[in-house]
Motif scaffolding. Structure first.
Motif, PDB file in Angstrom:
ATOM      1  N   ASP A  84      46.651  34.455  53.510  1.00  0.00           N
ATOM      2  CA  ASP A  84      47.242  35.168  52.971  1.00  0.00           C
ATOM      3  C   ASP A  84      46.522  35.356  51.320  1.00  0.00           C
ATOM      4  O   ASP A  84      47.066  36.054  50.438  1.00  0.00           O
ATOM      5  CB  ASP A  84      48.624  35.122  52.303  1.00  0.00           C
ATOM      6  N   ALA A  85      45.375  34.832  51.294  1.00  0.00           N
ATOM      7  CA  ALA A  85      44.890  35.223  49.865  1.00  0.00           C
ATOM      8  C   ALA A  85      43.317  34.305  50.055  1.00  0.00           C
ATOM      9  O   ALA A  85      43.186  33.690  50.733  1.00  0.00           O
ATOM     10  CB  ALA A  85      44.873  33.834  48.590  1.00  0.00           C
ATOM     11  N   LEU A  86      41.897  34.775  49.885  1.00  0.00           N
ATOM     12  CA  LEU A  86      40.646  34.308  50.183  1.00  0.00           C
ATOM     13  C   LEU A  86      40.552  34.521  48.476  1.00  0.00           C
ATOM     14  O   LEU A  86      40.315  34.875  47.797  1.00  0.00           O
ATOM     15  CB  LEU A  86      40.289  35.382  50.779  1.00  0.00           C
ATOM     16  N   ILE A  87      39.473  33.513  48.330  1.00  0.00           N
ATOM     17  CA  ILE A  87      38.492  33.008  47.233  1.00  0.00           C
ATOM     18  C   ILE A  87      37.187  32.955  47.666  1.00  0.00           C
ATOM     19  O   ILE A  87      37.153  32.414  48.657  1.00  0.00           O
ATOM     20  CB  ILE A  87      38.933  31.776  46.426  1.00  0.00           C
ATOM     21  N   THR A  88      35.982  33.830  46.473  1.00  0.00           N
ATOM     22  CA  THR A  88      34.516  33.154  46.843  1.00  0.00           C
ATOM     23  C   THR A  88      34.067  33.092  45.846  1.00  0.00           C
ATOM     24  O   THR A  88      34.312  33.989  44.077  1.00  0.00           O
ATOM     25  CB  THR A  88      34.033  34.494  47.920  1.00  0.00           C
TER      26      THR A  88
END
Length: 257
Positions: free
Chosen positions: A98-102
């Motif tokens: 439910d969350a993406l980071i990059t």
């Protein structure tokens, strides 16, 4: 990042908090400018509906093209109303987050919403971004705080340098719930209505408070002035439209070099 006047470019709105950030692409879609017929009219960007997949694909192409992004640059996940967070280095379709980071330039991360709260975060120091989907379950699980903890452990991000946007979602006066949901929220985020014998929950306030508790500065947080219910002519609302509606996207990324 691209700039847009909400009155002249109704396909998406760019959070003001991110204006002037070089190479940052951040936007929240509206329901305008697509090809889907009713009840998904018109810019339905979500694949988890009964809309024609060809319409959804064309809508995504149009939306991302307007931002200068190619569809093959996008990273999304099938969301499950949980609190799992995925660091990504490549585009693609993932499952169960439910969350993406990059911090990889050229990877455009996105979350799908239609009443739940989208939160976009950018750290201009480490050039790192997050896209978070926070329904009521994700909110009470503190997915925002957990994302910022992972930001620090993965990339060395300090919350006090971050900029954050709490996006368009169901408003407090429309999010009516029973005790089984309300019991999970602190009293400062819920209101009892004796006439209706219901609680009303403020998801924007709860997620903003999580940002502040995690160390984001108050002046670095923007909260959307719009509502999926009160502004339903511009946004999809799963609750108001009884499930027969489209989905918006909130997206953020660093342009590739």
């Amino acid at each position: 990042m691209p700039t847009t006047d909400s009155l002249t470019t109704p396909m998406y709105r760019c959070p003001a908090i991110f204006q002037g950030q070089a190479s940052l692409i951040a936007a929240e879609s509206t329901r305008h400018g697509g090809v889907s017929p009713a009840p998904y009219h018109s810019l339905n960007l979500g694949g988890s509906t009964q809309d024609d997949p060809a319409h959804v694909a064309e809508n995504n192409r149009r939306f991302f093209a307007a931002l200068g992004v190619k569809p093959e640059q996008v990273a999304k996940s099938h969301q499950v109303h949980g609190d799992r967070i995925l660091p990504v280095t490549t585009p693609g379709r993932f499952e169960g987050y439910d969350a993406l980071i990059t911090h990889t330039p050229g990877v455009q991360i996105a979350v799908t919403v239609a009443d739940c709260t989208p939160i976009l975060i950018y750290d201009p120091v480490k050039k790192t971004v997050a896209a978070i989907h926070a329904g009521w379950r994700g909110t009470v699980a503190h997915i925002v705080r957990k994302t910022l903890v992972l930001f620090e452990s993965e990339y060395g991000v300090q919350p006090d340098t971050c900029l954050a946007y709490v996006g368009t979602c169901i408003d407090e006066c429309s999010f009516e719930v029973n005790e089984d949901v309300a019991m999970h929220f602190d009293s400062s985020f819920k209101r009892w209505d004796s006439e209706r014998s219901k609680f009303f929950i403020d998801l924007k306030k709860a997620n903003r408070e999580d940002l502040l508790e995690a160390g984001v500065r108050p002046e670095n947080v923007e909260v959307s002035a719009f509502s999926t219910v009160l502004n339903n002519e511009d946004y999809f609302s799963h609750r108001l439209e009884k499930g027969l509606t489209g989905r918006m996207l909130a997206t953020i990324g660093i342009a590739g070099t």
